[in-house]
Write an enzyme that holds these catalytic residues in place. Sequence first.
Site, PDB file in Angstrom:
ATOM      1  N   GLU A  34       0.891  -1.280  -0.283  1.00  0.00           N
ATOM      2  CA  GLU A  34      -0.160  -0.029   0.049  1.00  0.00           C
ATOM      3  C   GLU A  34       0.576   1.429   0.043  1.00  0.00           C
ATOM      4  O   GLU A  34       0.570   2.135  -0.746  1.00  0.00           O
ATOM      5  CB  GLU A  34      -0.925   0.024   1.036  1.00  0.00           C
ATOM      6  CG  GLU A  34      -1.990  -0.937   1.038  1.00  0.00           C
ATOM      7  CD  GLU A  34      -2.126  -2.230   1.482  1.00  0.00           C
ATOM      8  OE1 GLU A  34      -1.009  -2.539   2.019  1.00  0.00           O
ATOM      9  OE2 GLU A  34      -2.935  -3.140   1.465  1.00  0.00           O
ATOM     10  N   HIS A  64      -9.675  -4.745  10.499  1.00  0.00           N
ATOM     11  CA  HIS A  64     -10.417  -4.571   9.362  1.00  0.00           C
ATOM     12  C   HIS A  64     -11.743  -3.654   9.327  1.00  0.00           C
ATOM     13  O   HIS A  64     -12.483  -3.634   8.426  1.00  0.00           O
ATOM     14  CB  HIS A  64     -10.902  -5.877   8.657  1.00  0.00           C
ATOM     15  CG  HIS A  64      -9.754  -6.695   8.328  1.00  0.00           C
ATOM     16  ND1 HIS A  64      -8.322  -6.852   8.937  1.00  0.00           N
ATOM     17  CD2 HIS A  64      -9.299  -7.171   6.923  1.00  0.00           C
ATOM     18  CE1 HIS A  64      -7.653  -7.457   8.064  1.00  0.00           C
ATOM     19  NE2 HIS A  64      -8.175  -7.757   6.961  1.00  0.00           N
TER      20      HIS A  64
END
Lengths: 325, 357
Positions: free
Chosen positions: A60, A129
């Site tokens: 990322e 998450h």
Amino acid sequence: MATLTYRQALNEALSEELERDNTVFLIGEEVGEYGGAFKVSQGLLKKFGPERIIDTPISEAAFTGLAVGAAMYGLRPIVEFMNWSFALVAFDQIINNAGSIRFMSGGQFNFPIVFRGPSGGGTQIGATHSHALENWLANVPTFTVINPAFPADAKGLLKSAIRSNNPVCFFEGERLYGIQGDVPEEKDFLVPIGKAQIVTEGKDVTVLSSGFSTHVVLQALETLSKENISVEMIDLRTIKPYDFDLVASSLQKTNRLVIVEEGKPFAGWGAQIAYDVQHLLFDELDAPIYRVSNLDIPNPYNGKLEQEILPNPLRVIQAVHNVLR
Amino acid sequence: MVDNISFSEQVHEDFKSSALAELPKEMRLELYKTMVLIRRFEEKSSQSFMQAKIKGFCHLSIGQEAIAVGVCAAIGPEDVVITAYRDHGIALARGISPKACMAELYGKSTGTSKGMGGSMHFFDKNKKFFGGHAIVAAQCPIAAGVAFAQRYLKENTVTVCLLGDGAVNQGVFHETLNLVSLWKLPVVYIIENNQYAMGTEIHRSTAGLPLVKKSVAYDMAGMVIDGMNVEEVRKKVLEAANLARNENCPVLIEARTYRFRGHSMSDPDTYRTKEEIAEAKKRDPIALYSQLLLDQGVLTRDLIAQIDKEIKKVIQEAVQYAESSPEPDLELARKICFAEEDSIEPPQRPLYGLIVD
């Protein structure tokens, strides 16, 4: 009008903007061959090719930083995070680079970049998450933060975000991808950034929300309407800059405000709105402002418990009762 | 776009041919002068910092001038340079005016970044100088993105990214090398190995030395160069840039150098010995080059004195300019936060935090 899912609406927005401007490209994990982890980018690889629909390694920080550099050079990247929670790995690139370089360079560089992906909890995937990072990103002075609740707004706002010359953090709802709604079909259908909408008109209390929380409020409304409580429901659509004028005009009518936001309570965006309202509209208020947010606990895996921690219809109803007391 | 491409190709042809031949005398003098300019600029910055006219952090590149100058002499004006926080030297070598650089150090609105960036955040879009980045290794993926865009736009340009030896232990450096190698982007990474990550000597910070070995893991071309030799830096960076430009081969260069001053102006320099610094100064890049040019008759003592005088004047004028320039104000700060929205309805953006009566 066409009936589309939220997912399809986003897909159309991406497709139309990629078609319209060849400096627009999509980059992220599994956006190409896989068609997107949530199938938002399905079919785009075939249509636009691997030069513009770019699959990345699980990396990322690097692909986000790469998009920032590409934006500095004049391209218009759309960065997909498979889950906004994964953006935490790239926060230096998002906040220090996308967020600060325009300013730190004295305004020399534009950042026409969109960071987007699903956000929030409620799907039992654990604390790492399930972040709702809207308020974290809204804390960056140069960011625009969008969180649409309905398919038409998802499409019209994503198109506006892609056309914006400024960095936009676009929060989709993981639980919203499947919902359906009417979506205008014209190619230049845009929803303006910074404009809220009234979902239901009412006179007793204003309830303000965005994204998935708007659907929580809609559920609460089923009960509240049976109690003959008239709710003016505002769907914010853009969290920052938010539509203060619409909130103000609603409060002149209802004089009572409940804010429903997914996210942890401390320093949430609802706190800023509550501050602004009490500061600028003190005389309009007949009761203290109530906020319904997550409880200040990490999201648990257990489904029942997670629903208790997230904003839920019961707590919205309770807040509305309290503000009307 | 088409005009740009043909222009930059011409520039690169010129550069390629000059690499093959002996450097012209004018270019060698230019390399020398630019190194002296950086040295004097840094010495003056140091003085102004001590007088509290420059605040914040101030990282000097004294000892590392040959890299800045060699790199900028190896690439064309359409190529992009990006670096870390020790950026004054690269900015000057890229042709940004000493006035704008000094004004930035003084925090003035006439500075490279209108006084919003300071020492670590010089930028000049027109000169293709993409900053000045102060989070260690944060510029690495940006460079990859610029290179990505250069290729996306089908240009024949490259990006050169400088970083310090301390940056190689950041995750994003490794992630970026993986990406640029995987996607064969036109980019050259140059590690300015001055042997210290702030106060931590390289053997205390980094496994798997020499640093150039990091290229092996990512299947990139790697080079080690003498960062104290300006002509070698120029020649090797030119080779690397041509590999990146013409062969789709990103390159990692380890340039060996030494910083003669502390990490920043606030560094008491207690982690290395005076003897070590004195030893390193025997390979002062400016002294080495001036001796070479004197030996070859390119420079004379008179010319050295004349250049010193010229540069002294340039620096004095830069300081005067910085001192007499206006400060930036809140209106400017607010104005530069956002780009003009020309293709959507521009949102109203209130200044949150302001107390409204």
